[in-house]
Design an enzyme around this catalytic site. Structure first.
Site, short mmCIF file in Angstrom:
data_model
loop_
_atom_site.label_atom_id
_atom_site.label_comp_id
_atom_site.label_asym_id
_atom_site.label_seq_id
_atom_site.Cartn_x
_atom_site.Cartn_y
_atom_site.Cartn_z
N HIS A 111 0.84 -1.20 0.00
CA HIS A 111 0.00 0.00 0.00
C HIS A 111 0.88 1.25 0.00
O HIS A 111 1.92 1.29 0.66
CB HIS A 111 -0.89 0.04 1.25
CG HIS A 111 -2.07 -0.86 1.17
ND1 HIS A 111 -3.18 -0.57 0.42
CD2 HIS A 111 -2.30 -2.07 1.74
CE1 HIS A 111 -4.05 -1.55 0.54
NE2 HIS A 111 -3.54 -2.48 1.33
N LYS A 181 16.72 -14.95 6.41
CA LYS A 181 18.14 -15.05 6.05
C LYS A 181 18.50 -16.51 5.83
O LYS A 181 17.91 -17.40 6.44
CB LYS A 181 19.01 -14.46 7.16
CG LYS A 181 18.82 -12.97 7.32
CD LYS A 181 19.72 -12.41 8.39
CE LYS A 181 19.49 -10.91 8.52
NZ LYS A 181 20.24 -10.32 9.62
#
Length: 196
Positions: A111, A181
């Site tokens: 958004h 990660k």
């Protein structure tokens, strides 16, 4: 329900209310597809949703194409568990033999929020040119994973539960965390998953 309509759906998907909802919303459904109850789909003008063969989509799943020409493609032999949602403003593809655990959210846009004088809900969406999310073959996406933006998840990867993926993940990787990660990669020389 008219026998002709029921027969048409039965030829492509196991007959459920979810399959019926998909069919009336213009979803192209392959063979041997199961779509569970409370399936929601909104296919915008010129947008498309294509589901391949031997696909299982569990209950309470939602597929949204937000702009004209938005696409969602689910390839063959994909298993999707309950409360799954895809929001596509451009292109989302899940390739063959992917497993998706419950409560996973995939979205290729965000958004807008920059104008503080207007409600965020009225500012529209923001996405990169040619935004896309591609999940490659044989990948396993854990419970409550979120994948956002323009991301390519490589093949035979594992995405740990509750991870937030915002960057590309190379093939044969295990990732976890917020942001996700790499914690292990497969070493073809030693034939072992090794810590990174």
């Amino acid at each position: 329900m008219a026998n002709g309509l029921k027969k048409k759906i039965k030829n492509t998907a196991k007959f459920t209310l979810g399959a019926f909802n998909a069919w009336i919303n213009g979803v192209k459904i392959g063979k041997h597809v199961y779509i569970g109850r409370h399936f929601k789909c909104n296919v915008r003008e010129a947008g498309s949703v294509v589901i391949g063969n031997h696909v299982g989509i569990s209950t309470n799943s939602t597929f949204l194409t937000l702009l004209p020409d938005s696409k969602i493609i689910i390839r063959d032999h994909v298993n999707i568990f309950h409360h799954f949602q895809i929001n596509s403003a451009n292109y989302v593809e899940i390739k063959s033999n992917v497993i998706i655990a419950p409560f996973v959210f995939i979205c290729d846009h965000n958004h807008r929020f920059e104008d503080i004088s207007r409600p965020i809900a009225g500012q529209g969406i923001d996405m990169k040119p040619n935004a896309h999310i591609i999940i490659d073959e044989d990948t396993w996406i854990g419970t409550k994973v979120t994948i956002l933006g323009t991301v390519h998840v490589g093949k035979h990867c594992v995405i740990g539960a509750n991870s937030v993926v915002t960057k590309d993940i190379p093939d044969y990787s295990i990732v976890a965390g917020i942001p996700a990660k790499i914690i292990k990669r497969y070493n073809f020389s030693t034939k072992q998953w090794e810590k990174v």
